[in-house]
Design an enzyme around this catalytic site. Structure first.
Site, short mmCIF file in Angstrom:
data_model
loop_
_atom_site.label_atom_id
_atom_site.label_comp_id
_atom_site.label_asym_id
_atom_site.label_seq_id
_atom_site.Cartn_x
_atom_site.Cartn_y
_atom_site.Cartn_z
N LYS A 280 2.34 -9.62 -4.68
CA LYS A 280 2.76 -9.20 -6.02
C LYS A 280 2.16 -10.14 -7.07
O LYS A 280 1.87 -11.30 -6.76
CB LYS A 280 4.29 -9.31 -6.13
N ARG A 354 11.06 0.09 3.27
CA ARG A 354 11.17 1.32 4.07
C ARG A 354 10.91 1.05 5.55
O ARG A 354 11.46 1.73 6.41
CB ARG A 354 10.23 2.38 3.50
N1 BES Z 1 11.30 -4.76 -3.63
C1 BES Z 1 10.28 -3.93 -4.13
C2 BES Z 1 10.77 -2.92 -5.17
C3 BES Z 1 11.25 -3.52 -6.48
C4 BES Z 1 10.35 -3.88 -7.45
C5 BES Z 1 12.60 -3.63 -6.71
C6 BES Z 1 10.81 -4.38 -8.65
C7 BES Z 1 13.06 -4.13 -7.92
C8 BES Z 1 12.15 -4.51 -8.89
C9 BES Z 1 9.64 -3.13 -2.99
O1 BES Z 1 9.57 -3.79 -1.80
C10 BES Z 1 8.23 -2.86 -3.43
O2 BES Z 1 7.50 -3.79 -3.58
N2 BES Z 1 7.88 -1.60 -3.59
C11 BES Z 1 6.59 -1.23 -4.03
C12 BES Z 1 6.20 0.01 -3.28
C13 BES Z 1 4.76 0.38 -3.45
C14 BES Z 1 3.86 -0.63 -2.79
C15 BES Z 1 4.54 1.75 -2.86
C16 BES Z 1 6.65 -0.99 -5.53
O3 BES Z 1 7.66 -0.51 -6.02
O4 BES Z 1 5.69 -1.32 -6.20
MG MG Z 2 7.86 -4.98 -1.59
#
Ligand code: BES
Ligand code: MG
Ligand code: ZN
Length: 506
Positions: A280, A354
């Site tokens: 990230k 997931r």
């Molecule tokens: N934990 C995150 C989702 C999230 C992001 C929750 C910001 C709260 C605030 C999750 O694991 C994630 O990173 N999801 C990705 C999915 C994507 C790679 C398809 C996302 O939301 O960008």
């Molecule tokens: Mg994630």
């Protein structure tokens, strides 16, 4: 923690107590005037200048003053409740929270409050507001200077709800119930707010283990070897990059009079989500300590129903992992055989939630044959784009179950909105090399995440809460007195009420 008691007005000592009175714009508060003392105080207030009074009666306004009452000096707070016909359970909760926060600000620790509403069902919201607003996360604030025990304002604070005799038992019962629920919300908030260097999978498991002190609760902790042996390779893969071993926490609550099948709850607990190899951006990455919120919510629910002794069987599964980039981390391109035998092509290691939920759902369903399954997860940033930070997404395979949850959510003020799980979204997960891939492209991200999960729940009635926007306060979160900064504990009050009320599914 604050104590809530119940008493009638005559037993309250006005010398050391702040009396709180709600005033509405469109009502004369006749139910309060039936009590001679309140009637006298209200008549005194009636003499205030009308332009002044009309300001204070507005929703959320307040004022504290002293008045000479039957020869002694008493302290009174007026809280403005706005229009009585606009009062909702959530307004009651927010107003009660404002009262609590004002009392703290001015250090009033003896407070007496008659209900500022006429509908008994709002009592619960009033208690929740009074208590939940007082939460503070201060475990890590002080430099360690020996074992100083400073009693906080809260430990010294007693709030008395004024009732007449006929409501006394009902009020006391509701206080006991609401306190158990508020304690569970505090427990969840403490866990979720704890920093990722402290609250790793092992620490979360240790905390869950302590729930065994509650009657009818037993806790099983699956360690990495057991997880591997069971074939839960989704969980193993996500946790591989971390020095901290993954755990699967299984909490059993058994208190049904019959040996009926349980309800299954699943909660995502990524104790820190860096994104892994698909790392990230660093901006606000610290907030990913809250990626364990779903698991903390589920632990809170278990704690509450245990304390309340609900006559149910409930199993909770909380996969606890840390998603880190390292030489041992799982990678984009990996193909993983999941617990239920399906294979997943990993195209983004940041779609880790997931992966761990999938194994937990299919393991829980095959092992416990639940009547229904409900999961909580901070699953997608896309949910925040779609619904903002005041509404959680809900998706599932059973509209009746979702409607029942929506009904309860209106009472508890935890807002949810259903997103559609149409077949087209499943198509977006097709992979050339595996059963499915773990991302579905840029569009409809919350729904493709749920579509992924649906591969692991079969036909069991299932609802999935995406609490990415609501699990903690963030940009755009509405100011609610009862949700201080940080973890909110979203979903606990909703789920406990649902488990209490909805016989059809349970
Ligand atoms: N934990 C995150 C989702 C999230 C992001 C929750 C910001 C709260 C605030 C999750 O694991 C994630 O990173 N999801 C990705 C999915 C994507 C790679 C398809 C996302 O939301 O960008
Ligand atoms: Mg994630
Ligand atoms: Zn995550």
């Amino acid at each position: 923690m604050v104590r809530i008691t119940v008493s009638d007005m005559d037993k309250v000592n006005p010398d050391d107590t702040l009396l709180v009175i709600g005033l509405a714009e469109d009502e004369k508060m006749d139910y309060l005037r039936q009590n001679a003392k309140f009637n006298e105080i209200l008549e005194y207030i009636d003499n205030f200048k009308e332009e002044h009074l009309s300001q204070i009666k507005k929703y959320g306004k307040s004022m504290i003053f002293g008045l000479n009452f039957r020869g002694s000096w008493i302290k009174v707070m007026i809280i403005g409740i706005g229009e009585m016909n606009k009062l909702t359970s959530d307004r009651v909760r927010h107003l009660a929270g404002l009262v609590s926060l004002k009392c703290k600000e001015f250090n009033f620790s003896r407070i007496a409050i008659p209900p500022f509403y006429s509908e008994p069902r709002y009592l619960e919201s009033m208690i929740e507001g009074l208590v939940l607003s007082q939460y503070e996360f201060d475990d890590f604030k002080d430099a360690r200077t020996g074992n100083q025990q400073n009693l906080s304002y809260y430990d010294n604070c007693i709030i008395t709800i004024i009732t007449d005799g006929s409501q006394r038992d009902y009020t006391q019962t509701q206080i006991d119930k609401s306190m158990a629920i508020c304690e569970a919300v505090f427990y969840c908030r403490d866990l979720a707010n704890s920093p990722p260097n402290v609250m790793n999978p092992d620490a979360l498991a240790a905390s869950a283990k302590s729930l065994e002190s509650i009657q009818n609760i037993t806790v099983e902790i699956l360690d990495q070897t057991q997880i591997k042996e069971l074939g839960m390779n989704g969980i193993i893969s996500v946790g591989k990059g971390s020095e901290n071993e993954s755990k699967v926490i299984v909490v059993h609550y058994n208190n049904s009079k019959t040996d009926e099948n349980p309800i299954l709850l699943v909660g995502k607990a990524v104790t820190f989500d860096t994104g892994g190899i698909s790392i990230k951006p660093s901006d606000r990455m610290d907030e990913m300590k809250f990626d364990k919120s779903g698991g903390c919510t589920v632990l809170g629910i278990m704690r509450a129903i245990g304390k309340l002794g609900l006559p149910k069987n409930v199993v909770a599964i909380i996969p606890a992992v840390e998603n880190m980039p390292s030489g041992s981390a799982y990678r984009p391109g990996d193909i993983i055989r999941m617990y239920n035998g399906k294979t997943v092509e990993v195209l983004n290691t940041d779609a880790e939630g997931r992966m761990i939920l999938a194994d937990s759902l299919s393991y829980g369903i095959s092992k416990y044959s639940p009547k229904c399954v409900i999961d909580f997860a901070t699953l997608t940033g896309a949910c925040i784009i779609a619904l903002g930070t005041n509404v959680a997404g809900i998706i599932g395979n059973n509209d009746k179950l979702i409607q029942a949850l929506e009904y309860t959510s209106k009472i508890t003020g935890e807002k949810i909105w259903q997103l559609p799980l149409y077949d087209e979204f499943l198509d977006l997960l097709k992979s050339n090399v595996a059963t499915i891939k773990n991302i579905g492209g840029r569009t409809g991200g919350t729904i493709t995440a749920a579509a992924f999960l649906s591969h692991f729940v079969d036909n069991i009635p299932w609802a999935h809460f995406d609490i990415a926007g609501t699990a903690w306060t963030q940009d755009g979160t509405a100011e609610k007195s009862y949700n201080p900064k940080g973890s909110t504990g979203f979903g606990i009050r909703l789920m406990v009420k649902f488990l209490e009320d909805n016989q059809e599914f349970l």
